[in-house]
Every structure is written in C-alpha cells, then in structure tokens.
Design a protein around this motif. Structure first.
Motif, PDB file in Angstrom:
ATOM      1  N   TYR A   1     -39.571 -56.249  38.804  1.00 17.36           N
ATOM      2  CA  TYR A   1     -39.434 -54.787  38.866  1.00 17.36           C
ATOM      3  C   TYR A   1     -39.971 -54.278  40.197  1.00 17.36           C
ATOM      4  CZ  TYR A   1     -38.693 -55.012  33.825  1.00 17.36           C
ATOM      5  OH  TYR A   1     -38.213 -55.299  32.579  1.00 17.36           O
ATOM      6  N   MET A   2     -41.159 -54.740  40.561  1.00 15.03           N
ATOM      7  CA  MET A   2     -41.806 -54.249  41.772  1.00 15.03           C
ATOM      8  C   MET A   2     -40.992 -54.581  43.020  1.00 15.03           C
ATOM      9  SD  MET A   2     -45.637 -55.350  40.742  1.00 15.03           S
ATOM     10  CE  MET A   2     -46.478 -54.609  42.152  1.00 15.03           C
ATOM     11  N   ASP A   3     -40.518 -55.820  43.101  1.00 16.02           N
ATOM     12  CA  ASP A   3     -39.766 -56.227  44.291  1.00 16.02           C
ATOM     13  C   ASP A   3     -38.502 -55.411  44.471  1.00 16.02           C
ATOM     14  OD1 ASP A   3     -41.660 -58.006  45.015  1.00 16.02           O
ATOM     15  OD2 ASP A   3     -40.590 -59.802  44.322  1.00 16.02           O
ATOM     16  N   SER A   4     -37.916 -54.960  43.347  1.00 19.04           N
ATOM     17  CA  SER A   4     -36.675 -54.192  43.486  1.00 19.04           C
ATOM     18  C   SER A   4     -36.939 -52.685  43.548  1.00 19.04           C
ATOM     19  CB  SER A   4     -35.729 -54.514  42.327  1.00 19.04           C
ATOM     20  OG  SER A   4     -36.319 -54.084  41.122  1.00 19.04           O
ATOM     21  N   GLY A   5     -38.199 -52.274  43.421  1.00 20.97           N
ATOM     22  CA  GLY A   5     -38.534 -50.853  43.556  1.00 20.97           C
ATOM     23  C   GLY A   5     -38.422 -50.058  42.276  1.00 20.97           C
ATOM     24  N   ARG A   6     -38.201 -50.772  41.148  1.00 19.23           N
ATOM     25  CA  ARG A   6     -38.126 -50.060  39.863  1.00 19.23           C
ATOM     26  C   ARG A   6     -39.503 -50.020  39.207  1.00 19.23           C
ATOM     27  NH1 ARG A   6     -34.516 -53.580  36.585  1.00 19.23           N
ATOM     28  NH2 ARG A   6     -35.364 -55.122  38.024  1.00 19.23           N
ATOM     29  N   LEU A   7     -39.662 -49.119  38.233  1.00 21.10           N
ATOM     30  CA  LEU A   7     -40.941 -49.039  37.536  1.00 21.10           C
ATOM     31  C   LEU A   7     -41.101 -50.201  36.568  1.00 21.10           C
ATOM     32  CD1 LEU A   7     -41.375 -45.238  36.674  1.00 21.10           C
ATOM     33  CD2 LEU A   7     -42.134 -46.510  38.689  1.00 21.10           C
ATOM     34  N   VAL A   8     -42.302 -50.700  36.475  1.00 21.06           N
ATOM     35  CA  VAL A   8     -42.672 -51.727  35.505  1.00 21.06           C
ATOM     36  C   VAL A   8     -42.673 -51.049  34.124  1.00 21.06           C
ATOM     37  CG1 VAL A   8     -44.632 -53.187  34.823  1.00 21.06           C
ATOM     38  CG2 VAL A   8     -44.004 -52.985  37.245  1.00 21.06           C
ATOM     39  N   PRO A   9     -42.279 -51.765  33.052  1.00 23.05           N
ATOM     40  CA  PRO A   9     -42.223 -51.109  31.724  1.00 23.05           C
ATOM     41  C   PRO A   9     -43.554 -50.451  31.317  1.00 23.05           C
ATOM     42  CG  PRO A   9     -41.162 -53.255  31.642  1.00 23.05           C
ATOM     43  CD  PRO A   9     -41.771 -53.133  33.000  1.00 23.05           C
ATOM     44  N   ASP A  10     -43.418 -49.299  30.655  1.00 22.37           N
ATOM     45  CA  ASP A  10     -44.582 -48.492  30.280  1.00 22.37           C
ATOM     46  C   ASP A  10     -45.664 -49.277  29.532  1.00 22.37           C
ATOM     47  OD1 ASP A  10     -43.769 -46.037  31.355  1.00 22.37           O
ATOM     48  OD2 ASP A  10     -42.548 -45.558  29.598  1.00 22.37           O
ATOM     49  N   ASP A  11     -45.252 -50.099  28.541  1.00 20.76           N
ATOM     50  CA  ASP A  11     -46.285 -50.739  27.706  1.00 20.76           C
ATOM     51  C   ASP A  11     -47.207 -51.625  28.545  1.00 20.76           C
ATOM     52  OD1 ASP A  11     -43.969 -52.260  28.042  1.00 20.76           O
ATOM     53  OD2 ASP A  11     -44.438 -53.549  26.339  1.00 20.76           O
ATOM     54  N   ILE A  12     -46.664 -52.269  29.574  1.00 22.79           N
ATOM     55  CA  ILE A  12     -47.491 -53.152  30.421  1.00 22.79           C
ATOM     56  C   ILE A  12     -48.554 -52.342  31.165  1.00 22.79           C
ATOM     57  CG2 ILE A  12     -47.481 -54.701  32.434  1.00 22.79           C
ATOM     58  CD1 ILE A  12     -44.813 -55.733  31.630  1.00 22.79           C
TER      59      ILE A  12
ATOM     60  N   ASP B   1     -54.480 -43.562  40.823  1.00 17.34           N
ATOM     61  CA  ASP B   1     -53.511 -43.567  41.928  1.00 17.34           C
ATOM     62  C   ASP B   1     -52.278 -44.355  41.478  1.00 17.34           C
ATOM     63  OD1 ASP B   1     -52.069 -44.304  44.187  1.00 17.34           O
ATOM     64  OD2 ASP B   1     -53.706 -45.457  45.095  1.00 17.34           O
ATOM     65  N   GLY B   2     -51.177 -43.631  41.296  1.00 20.93           N
ATOM     66  CA  GLY B   2     -49.945 -44.309  40.874  1.00 20.93           C
ATOM     67  C   GLY B   2     -49.796 -44.408  39.367  1.00 20.93           C
ATOM     68  N   PHE B   3     -50.619 -43.702  38.644  1.00 21.48           N
ATOM     69  CA  PHE B   3     -50.543 -43.638  37.188  1.00 21.48           C
ATOM     70  C   PHE B   3     -51.045 -42.278  36.751  1.00 21.48           C
ATOM     71  CE2 PHE B   3     -51.991 -44.036  32.848  1.00 21.48           C
ATOM     72  CZ  PHE B   3     -51.060 -44.856  32.264  1.00 21.48           C
ATOM     73  N   PRO B   4     -50.404 -41.589  35.819  1.00 25.58           N
ATOM     74  CA  PRO B   4     -49.149 -41.934  35.165  1.00 25.58           C
ATOM     75  C   PRO B   4     -47.930 -41.693  36.053  1.00 25.58           C
ATOM     76  CG  PRO B   4     -49.896 -39.790  34.403  1.00 25.58           C
ATOM     77  CD  PRO B   4     -50.971 -40.316  35.313  1.00 25.58           C
ATOM     78  N   ARG B   5     -46.841 -42.402  35.739  1.00 23.75           N
ATOM     79  CA  ARG B   5     -45.607 -42.268  36.496  1.00 23.75           C
ATOM     80  C   ARG B   5     -44.423 -41.905  35.605  1.00 23.75           C
ATOM     81  NH1 ARG B   5     -47.113 -45.963  41.026  1.00 23.75           N
ATOM     82  NH2 ARG B   5     -45.493 -45.990  42.597  1.00 23.75           N
ATOM     83  N   THR B   6     -44.650 -41.795  34.311  1.00 29.79           N
ATOM     84  CA  THR B   6     -43.601 -41.344  33.382  1.00 29.79           C
ATOM     85  C   THR B   6     -44.269 -40.436  32.350  1.00 29.79           C
ATOM     86  OG1 THR B   6     -43.955 -43.108  31.759  1.00 29.79           O
ATOM     87  CG2 THR B   6     -42.380 -43.581  33.513  1.00 29.79           C
TER      88      THR B   6
ATOM     89  N   GLU C   1     -48.520 -38.996  28.334  1.00 32.57           N
ATOM     90  CA  GLU C   1     -48.928 -38.660  26.970  1.00 32.57           C
ATOM     91  C   GLU C   1     -49.917 -39.687  26.434  1.00 32.57           C
ATOM     92  OE1 GLU C   1     -45.082 -38.254  25.159  1.00 32.57           O
ATOM     93  OE2 GLU C   1     -44.888 -36.147  25.798  1.00 32.57           O
ATOM     94  N   SER C   2     -49.670 -40.945  26.752  1.00 35.90           N
ATOM     95  CA  SER C   2     -50.584 -41.992  26.303  1.00 35.90           C
ATOM     96  C   SER C   2     -51.954 -41.837  26.965  1.00 35.90           C
ATOM     97  CB  SER C   2     -49.962 -43.352  26.599  1.00 35.90           C
ATOM     98  OG  SER C   2     -50.944 -44.277  26.904  1.00 35.90           O
ATOM     99  N   LEU C   3     -51.953 -41.474  28.257  1.00 35.04           N
ATOM    100  CA  LEU C   3     -53.222 -41.257  28.958  1.00 35.04           C
ATOM    101  C   LEU C   3     -54.008 -40.120  28.319  1.00 35.04           C
ATOM    102  CD1 LEU C   3     -55.078 -41.889  31.432  1.00 35.04           C
ATOM    103  CD2 LEU C   3     -53.790 -40.124  32.663  1.00 35.04           C
ATOM    104  N   ASP C   4     -53.323 -39.026  27.976  1.00 31.81           N
ATOM    105  CA  ASP C   4     -53.997 -37.918  27.279  1.00 31.81           C
ATOM    106  C   ASP C   4     -54.743 -38.430  26.063  1.00 31.81           C
ATOM    107  OD1 ASP C   4     -53.090 -36.037  29.042  1.00 31.81           O
ATOM    108  OD2 ASP C   4     -51.452 -35.317  27.769  1.00 31.81           O
ATOM    109  N   GLY C   5     -54.069 -39.281  25.281  1.00 31.78           N
ATOM    110  CA  GLY C   5     -54.674 -39.843  24.076  1.00 31.78           C
ATOM    111  C   GLY C   5     -55.911 -40.670  24.402  1.00 31.78           C
ATOM    112  N   THR C   6     -55.776 -41.573  25.373  1.00 31.12           N
ATOM    113  CA  THR C   6     -56.898 -42.450  25.748  1.00 31.12           C
ATOM    114  C   THR C   6     -58.104 -41.635  26.208  1.00 31.12           C
ATOM    115  OG1 THR C   6     -55.278 -44.019  26.594  1.00 31.12           O
ATOM    116  CG2 THR C   6     -57.555 -44.387  27.259  1.00 31.12           C
TER     117      THR C   6
END
Ligand code: ADP
Ligand code: ZN
Length: 218
Positions: free
Chosen positions: A52-63, A84-89, A94-99
């Motif tokens: 994902y990173m090499d092609s410039g796409r986002l890594v899946p959310d759960d990871i 820095d660089g999180f959250p990106r979706t 929403e998950s960060l709010d919870g944490t």
C-alpha cells in the motif's frame, strides 16, 4: 498538550512535530514512521503494509488503528503528544475519539496545515530521509551539513520510494478523497485551527508557539 496534525503530504507535519518534540517535549507519534519501522524489521504487519505504502495508497484502517491505540495506551496520562499522519479517514477519527475518551485524554487542538499544491510538490520531490533515525531533510530548503549524510546520527540519506512523481499524485488524491473530509469533522467539534503550512519551518513554529499561548496551552 494533545494535538492532531492534519494536512496533505508535504505540508510539514513531520518537521513541526520534530520541533515540538525538541523544544516542548511533545511526543511525536507518526504512523508513517511506525509503518516504515515495521517494514524495515520484516514484521508481518510491515509486509502487509508495504505494498500500500509503495503505491501511495492508504494502509487498511484496522492495521493503523490497532498500532496507534497500543502506542497511546503506553503513554503516561499527562504526557503531551502530537499525532502526525493519523487519523487519515473518518473511521480512524471515530475510533480515535473512542480510544481517547475511554482513557481520559481528550484532544486539545487539531492543527490544519493549509498548504498550496506547488509547495507540497516541491517539498516532497526534494525530500531526503535518514535511513537510520528517520529525520527529514530537503535538498534545497533544509540541506544536511554534509551531502547525503544525517547531521544528527551520520546515517545515510535516501529518497523514499513513495516520493516519486507518480506516487506523489496518488498520495495527494488519497488525501483529497479520504482525509480532507476530516477538516469539517474537527471544525464541527470546535477543535480545528488553520495554520499557514506554506511558511518556512522555523517561522511556522514561531506561529505555533503564539497560537498555543493564545489558546492557553503553554
Ligand atoms: P506523508 O504524510 O508524507 O504522505 P507518511 O509518512 O505520513 O507520509 O505516510 C506514508 C504512507 O504510510 C502513506 O502513504 C500510507 O500508505 C501509510 N500511512 C501512514 N499513516 C496512515 C494512516 N493513518 N492510515 C493509512 N495509511 C497510513
Ligand atoms: Zn539520522
């Protein structure tokens, strides 16, 4: 001080986060750096993330969500940090709010690095990174003292594979499609502050220190 740094790739988030760390002892939590560490160590998480990173796409959310929540739990409750660089979706936000709610560490401010497209492209295409300690340089804007060598640790500087022209375009599109909506998300919560991402690094840091003072954060 609990901050989110939001803005396109090349906005200077990592550079300002390093200044915050050095001068104000704010922990720098960079998901890009954490993922590159995983790739370097050959861990299975890194193997999943790499394509994902090499092609410039986002890594899946759960990871990334799992990685960041573990990192935040490790911090002392009063410790300052800059994401820095999180959250990106939206799902990550929403998950960060919870944490953060669960652990009693609410975000104080979201710094939105407003940056123009030509500046972003100039910064990314000239960026060099230390292979050893991850510090960023720029061939024109922030050159190292010795060509190709890190000032801090004497490690070798290299160009990230995702800083090629085509991959930069993919990353900017991912930002527009998946991340830009978070500006409105945090504006609605009253947390967003626009900052001039086109400013040179030290000048922007001065601007940030003034902002923190106005906000009663320092
Ligand atoms: P930049 O901000 O310069 O694009 P980063 O070092 O923050 O670079 O990220 C590099 C790559 O790591 C991204 O292109 C993406 O593939 C992955 N990545 C980093 N953070 C996240 C995240 N929060 N969600 C998904 N992927 C991420
Ligand atoms: Zn170094």
């Amino acid at each position: 001080m609990k901050l989110i740094l939001l803005g396109p790739p090349g906005a200077g988030k990592g550079t300002e986060a390093e200044l915050l760390k050095k001068e104000l002892s704010v922990r720098h939590i960079s998901t890009g750096d954490m993922l590159r560490e995983q790739v370097k160590s050959g861990a299975s998480l890194g193997q999943q993330a790499k394509r994902y990173m090499d092609s410039g796409r986002l890594v899946p959310d759960d990871i990334v969500i799992r990685m960041v929540s573990e990192r935040i739990q490790e911090l002392g409750i009063k410790e300052s940090f800059a994401l820095d660089g999180f959250p990106r979706t939206r799902i990550q936000a929403e998950s960060l709010d919870g944490t953060l709610e669960k652990s009693g560490r609410p975000i104080d401010l979201v710094l939105y690095f407003e940056t123009s497209a030509p500046v972003v492209i100039q910064r990314l295409s000239g960026r060099r990174v230390c292979r050893q300690c991850g510090l960023n340089y720029h061939v024109q804007n922030m050159p190292p003292k010795k060509d190709g060598i890190c000032d801090q640790c004497e490690g070798e500087l290299y160009q990230r594979p995702d800083d090629s022209e085509e991959t930069i375009r993919t990353r900017l599109k991912a930002y527009q499609d998946q991340t830009a909506e978070l500006i409105g998300y945090y504006q609605a919560k009253g947390l967003l502050r626009k900052i001039p991402g086109d400013y040179e690094a030290i000048k922007l840091f001065e601007y940030l220190k003034d902002l923190f003072q106005r906000e009663g954060l320092s």
